[in-house]
Design a protein around this motif. Sequence first.
Motif, short mmCIF file in Angstrom:
data_model
loop_
_atom_site.label_atom_id
_atom_site.label_comp_id
_atom_site.label_asym_id
_atom_site.label_seq_id
_atom_site.Cartn_x
_atom_site.Cartn_y
_atom_site.Cartn_z
N GLU A 1 0.81 -1.23 0.00
CA GLU A 1 0.00 0.00 0.00
C GLU A 1 0.84 1.28 0.00
OE1 GLU A 1 -2.99 -0.04 -0.59
OE2 GLU A 1 -3.71 -2.04 -0.04
N TYR A 2 1.89 1.30 0.82
CA TYR A 2 2.62 2.56 0.99
C TYR A 2 4.13 2.39 0.83
CZ TYR A 2 -1.29 5.52 2.09
OH TYR A 2 -2.43 6.27 1.97
N GLY A 3 4.53 1.49 -0.06
CA GLY A 3 5.94 1.19 -0.22
C GLY A 3 6.67 2.14 -1.16
N ASP B 1 10.54 16.41 2.56
CA ASP B 1 11.29 16.08 3.78
C ASP B 1 10.38 15.96 5.00
OD1 ASP B 1 13.63 16.06 2.37
OD2 ASP B 1 14.11 18.17 2.77
N ASN B 2 9.10 16.25 4.84
CA ASN B 2 8.16 16.11 5.96
C ASN B 2 7.91 14.65 6.31
OD1 ASN B 2 7.40 18.97 6.37
ND2 ASN B 2 6.59 18.80 4.29
N TYR C 1 6.25 -3.94 13.18
CA TYR C 1 5.88 -3.38 14.49
C TYR C 1 5.58 -1.88 14.41
CZ TYR C 1 7.34 -7.89 16.19
OH TYR C 1 7.43 -9.25 16.39
N GLN C 2 5.54 -1.34 13.21
CA GLN C 2 5.18 0.07 13.02
C GLN C 2 3.71 0.15 12.62
OE1 GLN C 2 6.98 3.21 13.36
NE2 GLN C 2 4.80 3.69 13.26
N ASP C 3 2.88 0.62 13.55
CA ASP C 3 1.45 0.75 13.26
C ASP C 3 1.19 1.91 12.31
OD1 ASP C 3 0.74 -1.40 14.88
OD2 ASP C 3 0.65 -0.14 16.67
N PHE C 4 -0.02 1.96 11.79
CA PHE C 4 -0.40 3.03 10.87
C PHE C 4 -1.80 3.52 11.21
CE2 PHE C 4 -1.59 -1.01 8.97
CZ PHE C 4 -2.91 -0.80 8.60
N PRO D 1 -2.34 11.10 6.65
CA PRO D 1 -1.11 10.88 5.87
C PRO D 1 -0.04 10.25 6.77
CG PRO D 1 -1.95 13.09 5.50
CD PRO D 1 -2.76 12.51 6.64
N GLN D 2 0.80 9.41 6.19
CA GLN D 2 1.79 8.67 6.99
C GLN D 2 3.03 9.52 7.26
OE1 GLN D 2 0.44 5.85 8.06
NE2 GLN D 2 -1.25 6.43 6.72
N PRO D 3 3.49 9.58 8.52
CA PRO D 3 4.66 10.40 8.87
C PRO D 3 5.99 9.79 8.47
CG PRO D 3 3.86 9.28 10.82
CD PRO D 3 2.89 8.94 9.72
N GLN D 4 5.99 8.48 8.21
CA GLN D 4 7.22 7.81 7.75
C GLN D 4 6.84 6.73 6.73
OE1 GLN D 4 6.30 6.85 11.29
NE2 GLN D 4 5.15 5.43 10.01
N LEU D 5 7.81 6.43 5.87
CA LEU D 5 7.62 5.38 4.87
C LEU D 5 8.88 4.53 4.80
CD1 LEU D 5 5.95 7.46 2.01
CD2 LEU D 5 4.79 5.89 3.57
N PHE D 6 8.75 3.30 4.31
CA PHE D 6 9.87 2.38 4.25
C PHE D 6 10.29 2.15 2.80
CE2 PHE D 6 7.79 1.60 8.27
CZ PHE D 6 8.85 1.43 9.16
#
Length: 582
Positions: free
Chosen positions: A221-223, A251-252, A264-267, A272-277
Amino acid sequence: MSINIESNPLIDKLPPHLKQFIKPQNYEEYTAIDQAVWRYVMRKNIASLSKVAHDSYLNGLKKTGISIDQIPSMYGMNRILKEIGWAAVAVDGFIPPNAFMEFQAYNILVIASDIRQLENIEYTPAPDIIHEAAGHAPIIANPDYAEYLRRFGKIGCKAISSKKDYEMYEAVRTLSILKEAHDTTQKEIDNAEKRVEELQNKKEEPSEMALIRNLHWWTVEYGLIGSTENPKIYGAGLLSSIGESEWCMTDNVKKLPYTPDAAYQDFDITKPQPQLFVTPDFAYLCQVLEEFAHTMALRKGGHRGLAKLIESGNLGTIELSTGLQISGVFTRMIKNEDNEVIYFETEGPTALSFREKELIGHGIKTHTNGFRSPLGKLKGINLAIENMSPRDLKAYNFYDGEYIEFEFESGITIAGTNVTGMRNIQGELILIQFSECTIRYKEEDLFKPEWGTFDLAVGKEIASAFSGPADDNSFDLVTHKPSSTTKTRTYSTTQKELHSLYESVKNIRDGANTKFSLEAVFDILEKDHPKDWLLPIEIYELVYDRDEKFASQILKHLDNIKLKNPKVSHLIKSGLEIIAIN
């Protein structure tokens, strides 16, 4: 008349419990506004994603035959997806996570056929055809990614859920339906969001399903793919969100290397997601998936696996070291001091299988009221029954028709008449039936002669535990009754008039007969629908380079809309920029 899904061998092979989620696409229910929303998002995506999306996305759009100008039909998608070994089915919004992933295991793309409202054009928490068809479908044209999706489905559908998972699924489904419904009150949305928030804040050990769902979210979904310094988008949630696909590249949003820790990183699905992998490549996704799978009860079994099934309260399966599979709702286990399972119980209909095929005579009609059995090695012999040769069995008096008494190392005793046995393909005993059987542990009767015949499950340990039955045909799984359903849209007279205006502009663009001229459409629009911003852009696209006066009139109208509704200013600006580019 509904547009039915074209027959596809992959769809034909689906088991009934998955087919129950499939619904007709009902293409004729898409309005001209829906078509305009699709067209806007796709044109915007092509313009912006060409810079930030992985190459597989734009290449995949061509391979999967997804049109920029109109919502795809399932018929057309299936005809083209068949060429790359996949198929697509329409469903009603969110479906249970295990079912969603099992569809993937069958190389089936699940598509929520509804489309977001114009008000939610940038992002919707509800799955819709923009997210599914325009987000997921193009990427599966990449063979490495398609294999990841299939393997994820095979592993993910076996993940064991907790009671909280089932509650969260229903809460998120309800929220997504309410947010997309035309007649929802703010109070209803607030209450639904509160319910989701309550469940998210409920602290407990995350289940396997919760963890693997996180991996799915941060990849499928958010890769992002590439390097953390210069990533590209491949996640469908980002590819289908014209707002977040731009935001995520700033950069946000933190960019982190993808590892198994992402589980182990919930969403939060509503924000909007604060971090992505970021994965270096698609092959690495399979590597992380395998690492995670080795932590699952599917691969580890044991007391922890059985405990997860008991906690879930749902249909699950344990596989013993002999390969015997017991499927049912597990309610109890007894462990020894080494945390080894020495006894287990199910309640209600239970079935026994070997290699995913139900054993003859051991379906739910035989085991209507549950199943129970000790496990382990025999006391004083230090040998499991499964490891006994025919000579050993004779030596320890395991004869058909003979009375026998024996004790497990755990202290569980069995006394009864050995009726018959059943063996696996390696010749190992997997089941022994007793009549007049008594089983005791300490001061407790675990089985009494008056309860009928007793089937001893042969196996020294639990090798695997997973969600669902071993053999899908053992149970009636066509029982899904969603607590909420996507609401059928109803339209006021004013809304119907707006639809007809959109239809007229679409017909003019397509060269078809039309009810109104562009000038007439615009006059009605200005007078009766002054807040609508998308149709003026559609009209402007058709006249900007051939009727300067009319084009200026439209731009002035759009400027007035921006003044009165600043929230749509950037959408208007983007729409005009797309026209200028093309």
